[in-house]
Design a protein around this motif. Structure first.
Motif, PDB file in Angstrom:
ATOM      1  N   GLY A  84       0.833  -1.189   0.000  1.00  0.00           N
ATOM      2  CA  GLY A  84       0.000   0.000   0.000  1.00  0.00           C
ATOM      3  C   GLY A  84       0.871   1.243   0.000  1.00  0.00           C
ATOM      4  N   GLN A  85       0.290   2.335   0.401  1.00  0.00           N
ATOM      5  CA  GLN A  85       1.047   3.575   0.461  1.00  0.00           C
ATOM      6  C   GLN A  85       2.102   3.488   1.549  1.00  0.00           C
ATOM      7  OE1 GLN A  85      -1.709   6.764   0.930  1.00  0.00           O
ATOM      8  NE2 GLN A  85      -2.367   6.701  -1.207  1.00  0.00           N
ATOM      9  N   GLY A  86       3.217   4.117   1.309  1.00  0.00           N
ATOM     10  CA  GLY A  86       4.295   4.117   2.289  1.00  0.00           C
ATOM     11  C   GLY A  86       5.167   2.875   2.219  1.00  0.00           C
ATOM     12  N   GLY A  87       4.928   2.005   1.266  1.00  0.00           N
ATOM     13  CA  GLY A  87       5.772   0.822   1.090  1.00  0.00           C
ATOM     14  C   GLY A  87       5.506  -0.307   2.069  1.00  0.00           C
ATOM     15  N   LYS A  88       4.432  -0.223   2.838  1.00  0.00           N
ATOM     16  CA  LYS A  88       4.111  -1.327   3.755  1.00  0.00           C
ATOM     17  C   LYS A  88       3.379  -2.415   2.979  1.00  0.00           C
ATOM     18  CE  LYS A  88       3.384  -0.693   8.170  1.00  0.00           C
ATOM     19  NZ  LYS A  88       2.685  -0.388   9.407  1.00  0.00           N
ATOM     20  N   LEU A  89       3.809  -3.651   3.144  1.00  0.00           N
ATOM     21  CA  LEU A  89       3.213  -4.776   2.429  1.00  0.00           C
ATOM     22  C   LEU A  89       1.835  -5.105   2.973  1.00  0.00           C
ATOM     23  CD1 LEU A  89       6.211  -7.277   2.238  1.00  0.00           C
ATOM     24  CD2 LEU A  89       5.493  -5.639   0.523  1.00  0.00           C
ATOM     25  N   PHE A  90       1.010  -5.662   2.083  1.00  0.00           N
ATOM     26  CA  PHE A  90      -0.265  -6.218   2.530  1.00  0.00           C
ATOM     27  C   PHE A  90       0.063  -7.564   3.158  1.00  0.00           C
ATOM     28  CE2 PHE A  90      -1.958  -3.751  -1.257  1.00  0.00           C
ATOM     29  CZ  PHE A  90      -2.479  -2.732  -0.499  1.00  0.00           C
ATOM     30  N   GLY A  91       0.030  -7.635   4.465  1.00  0.00           N
ATOM     31  CA  GLY A  91       0.436  -8.859   5.138  1.00  0.00           C
ATOM     32  C   GLY A  91       1.945  -8.859   5.336  1.00  0.00           C
ATOM     33  N   ALA A  92       2.544 -10.035   5.260  1.00  0.00           N
ATOM     34  CA  ALA A  92       3.981 -10.161   5.452  1.00  0.00           C
ATOM     35  C   ALA A  92       4.508 -11.295   4.577  1.00  0.00           C
ATOM     36  CB  ALA A  92       4.304 -10.440   6.917  1.00  0.00           C
ATOM     37  N   VAL A  93       5.795 -11.258   4.317  1.00  0.00           N
ATOM     38  CA  VAL A  93       6.437 -12.360   3.601  1.00  0.00           C
ATOM     39  C   VAL A  93       6.782 -13.418   4.649  1.00  0.00           C
ATOM     40  CG1 VAL A  93       8.423 -13.054   2.229  1.00  0.00           C
ATOM     41  CG2 VAL A  93       7.336 -10.853   1.805  1.00  0.00           C
ATOM     42  N   THR A  94       6.254 -14.610   4.462  1.00  0.00           N
ATOM     43  CA  THR A  94       6.440 -15.678   5.444  1.00  0.00           C
ATOM     44  C   THR A  94       7.485 -16.680   4.964  1.00  0.00           C
ATOM     45  OG1 THR A  94       4.711 -17.018   4.452  1.00  0.00           O
ATOM     46  CG2 THR A  94       4.039 -15.483   6.182  1.00  0.00           C
ATOM     47  N   ALA A  95       7.837 -17.600   5.838  1.00  0.00           N
ATOM     48  CA  ALA A  95       8.784 -18.656   5.478  1.00  0.00           C
ATOM     49  C   ALA A  95       8.219 -19.530   4.366  1.00  0.00           C
ATOM     50  CB  ALA A  95       9.121 -19.500   6.703  1.00  0.00           C
ATOM     51  N   ALA A  96       6.893 -19.693   4.327  1.00  0.00           N
ATOM     52  CA  ALA A  96       6.267 -20.486   3.266  1.00  0.00           C
ATOM     53  C   ALA A  96       6.465 -19.813   1.915  1.00  0.00           C
ATOM     54  CB  ALA A  96       4.782 -20.668   3.555  1.00  0.00           C
ATOM     55  N   ALA A  97       6.331 -18.478   1.880  1.00  0.00           N
ATOM     56  CA  ALA A  97       6.546 -17.749   0.628  1.00  0.00           C
ATOM     57  C   ALA A  97       8.004 -17.845   0.194  1.00  0.00           C
ATOM     58  CB  ALA A  97       6.139 -16.290   0.799  1.00  0.00           C
ATOM     59  N   GLU A 120      10.734  -9.938  10.880  1.00  0.00           N
ATOM     60  CA  GLU A 120       9.502 -10.007  10.107  1.00  0.00           C
ATOM     61  C   GLU A 120       9.680  -9.170   8.849  1.00  0.00           C
ATOM     62  OE1 GLU A 120       6.285  -8.671  12.570  1.00  0.00           O
ATOM     63  OE2 GLU A 120       5.865 -10.713  13.217  1.00  0.00           O
ATOM     64  N   ILE A 121       9.181  -9.662   7.728  1.00  0.00           N
ATOM     65  CA  ILE A 121       9.330  -8.955   6.466  1.00  0.00           C
ATOM     66  C   ILE A 121       7.989  -8.326   6.134  1.00  0.00           C
ATOM     67  CG2 ILE A 121       9.919  -9.165   4.034  1.00  0.00           C
ATOM     68  CD1 ILE A 121      11.622 -11.594   4.776  1.00  0.00           C
ATOM     69  N   LYS A 122       7.887  -7.006   6.371  1.00  0.00           N
ATOM     70  CA  LYS A 122       6.639  -6.286   6.148  1.00  0.00           C
ATOM     71  C   LYS A 122       6.834  -5.064   5.262  1.00  0.00           C
ATOM     72  CE  LYS A 122       4.252  -7.777  10.261  1.00  0.00           C
ATOM     73  NZ  LYS A 122       3.363  -7.384  11.350  1.00  0.00           N
ATOM     74  N   ALA A 123       7.988  -4.980   4.599  1.00  0.00           N
ATOM     75  CA  ALA A 123       8.272  -3.843   3.719  1.00  0.00           C
ATOM     76  C   ALA A 123       9.223  -4.302   2.616  1.00  0.00           C
ATOM     77  CB  ALA A 123       8.893  -2.700   4.513  1.00  0.00           C
ATOM     78  N   TYR A 124       9.382  -3.454   1.610  1.00  0.00           N
ATOM     79  CA  TYR A 124      10.339  -3.758   0.544  1.00  0.00           C
ATOM     80  C   TYR A 124      11.749  -3.646   1.098  1.00  0.00           C
ATOM     81  CZ  TYR A 124       6.433  -3.034  -2.679  1.00  0.00           C
ATOM     82  OH  TYR A 124       5.247  -3.114  -3.342  1.00  0.00           O
ATOM     83  N   GLY A 125      12.691  -4.369   0.478  1.00  0.00           N
ATOM     84  CA  GLY A 125      14.078  -4.248   0.876  1.00  0.00           C
ATOM     85  C   GLY A 125      14.800  -5.583   0.894  1.00  0.00           C
ATOM     86  N   ASP A 126      15.986  -5.557   1.480  1.00  0.00           N
ATOM     87  CA  ASP A 126      16.825  -6.749   1.583  1.00  0.00           C
ATOM     88  C   ASP A 126      16.791  -7.268   3.018  1.00  0.00           C
ATOM     89  OD1 ASP A 126      17.592  -6.497  -1.068  1.00  0.00           O
ATOM     90  OD2 ASP A 126      19.317  -5.229  -0.585  1.00  0.00           O
ATOM     91  N   PHE A 127      16.673  -8.589   3.132  1.00  0.00           N
ATOM     92  CA  PHE A 127      16.592  -9.234   4.443  1.00  0.00           C
ATOM     93  C   PHE A 127      17.459 -10.487   4.444  1.00  0.00           C
ATOM     94  CE2 PHE A 127      12.683  -6.960   3.637  1.00  0.00           C
ATOM     95  CZ  PHE A 127      12.496  -6.228   4.799  1.00  0.00           C
ATOM     96  N   ASP A 128      17.802 -10.967   5.630  1.00  0.00           N
ATOM     97  CA  ASP A 128      18.589 -12.193   5.775  1.00  0.00           C
ATOM     98  C   ASP A 128      17.724 -13.290   6.375  1.00  0.00           C
ATOM     99  OD1 ASP A 128      20.985 -11.085   4.845  1.00  0.00           O
ATOM    100  OD2 ASP A 128      21.454 -10.269   6.830  1.00  0.00           O
ATOM    101  N   LYS A 142      20.004 -14.460   1.247  1.00  0.00           N
ATOM    102  CA  LYS A 142      19.493 -13.093   1.214  1.00  0.00           C
ATOM    103  C   LYS A 142      18.128 -13.131   0.554  1.00  0.00           C
ATOM    104  CE  LYS A 142      23.492 -10.683   1.989  1.00  0.00           C
ATOM    105  NZ  LYS A 142      23.616 -10.283   3.343  1.00  0.00           N
ATOM    106  N   ILE A 143      17.217 -12.327   1.067  1.00  0.00           N
ATOM    107  CA  ILE A 143      15.875 -12.217   0.502  1.00  0.00           C
ATOM    108  C   ILE A 143      15.684 -10.773   0.052  1.00  0.00           C
ATOM    109  CG2 ILE A 143      13.413 -12.409   0.959  1.00  0.00           C
ATOM    110  CD1 ILE A 143      14.188 -14.402   3.207  1.00  0.00           C
ATOM    111  N   LYS A 144      15.317 -10.608  -1.206  1.00  0.00           N
ATOM    112  CA  LYS A 144      15.068  -9.259  -1.738  1.00  0.00           C
ATOM    113  C   LYS A 144      13.579  -9.188  -2.063  1.00  0.00           C
ATOM    114  CE  LYS A 144      16.734  -6.014  -5.164  1.00  0.00           C
ATOM    115  NZ  LYS A 144      17.912  -5.334  -4.664  1.00  0.00           N
ATOM    116  N   VAL A 145      12.882  -8.291  -1.406  1.00  0.00           N
ATOM    117  CA  VAL A 145      11.452  -8.083  -1.638  1.00  0.00           C
ATOM    118  C   VAL A 145      11.303  -6.870  -2.539  1.00  0.00           C
ATOM    119  CG1 VAL A 145       9.207  -7.696  -0.573  1.00  0.00           C
ATOM    120  CG2 VAL A 145      10.926  -9.047   0.629  1.00  0.00           C
ATOM    121  N   ILE A 146      10.660  -7.084  -3.708  1.00  0.00           N
ATOM    122  CA  ILE A 146      10.478  -6.009  -4.670  1.00  0.00           C
ATOM    123  C   ILE A 146       9.008  -5.836  -4.977  1.00  0.00           C
ATOM    124  CG2 ILE A 146      12.756  -6.318  -5.719  1.00  0.00           C
ATOM    125  CD1 ILE A 146      11.380  -7.798  -8.015  1.00  0.00           C
ATOM    126  N   GLU A 147       8.696  -4.720  -5.633  1.00  0.00           N
ATOM    127  CA  GLU A 147       7.317  -4.390  -5.956  1.00  0.00           C
ATOM    128  C   GLU A 147       6.813  -5.265  -7.084  1.00  0.00           C
ATOM    129  OE1 GLU A 147       4.687  -0.385  -6.925  1.00  0.00           O
ATOM    130  OE2 GLU A 147       6.820  -0.246  -6.505  1.00  0.00           O
TER     131      GLU A 147
END
Length: 148
Positions: A84-97, A120-128, A142-147
């Protein structure tokens, strides 16, 4: 009398152990209740075969885990998500995803329970994330979450 324990017996030993027990205890309790077998040559050979089979199974599992880890070590998993606005994800990226993305991108099947997200992955960016498989085999990804 030497007996091979079939089941764990408190105070005597664990399943698969060869113990020296008193004759009466071995015959009247351990063997009679099905906790043990007499340690004759046939039963000893069967026990050796079972132990070798179990060790072989463990060795094969370790080899498979190392193969999976070598395919993923140092790699980056890209996940597309809606926000949504502000780059916050709808929900979160889970281990299943993350597990599904790994399978789609690298062809390696990792159970979602083996993936440990550091945050917790709830925004765009790089995560471990850490992948911990059985018998001490694991790696970091590394996990990269993109739009989307």
């Amino acid at each position: 009398m030497k007996v091979i324990l079939i089941k764990d017996v408190k105070g005597s030993g664990k399943a698969g152990d060869v113990i020296n027990a008193a004759d009466g205890y071995a015959r009247n309790y351990l063997i009679a209740k099905g906790f043990a077998l007499e340690a004759n040559s046939k039963n000893m050979n069967d026990l050796a075969g079972k132990k070798a089979s179990a060790q072989h199974k463990i060795d094969v599992e370790i080899a498979d885990n190392k193969k999976s880890v070598s395919a993923l070590e140092g790699k980056e998993v890209v996940i597309k998500a809606k926000a949504g606005q502000g780059g916050k994800l709808f929900g979160a990226v889970t281990a299943a995803a993350v597990s599904e993305a790994i399978k789609a991108q690298y062809g390696v099947d990792i159970d979602k329970k083996k993936i440990n997200l550091k945050t917790e992955i709830k925004a765009y960016g790089d995560f471990d994330a850490a992948i911990k498989l059985t018998h001490g085999v694991g790696c970091e990804i590394k996990i990269k979450v993109i739009e989307e």
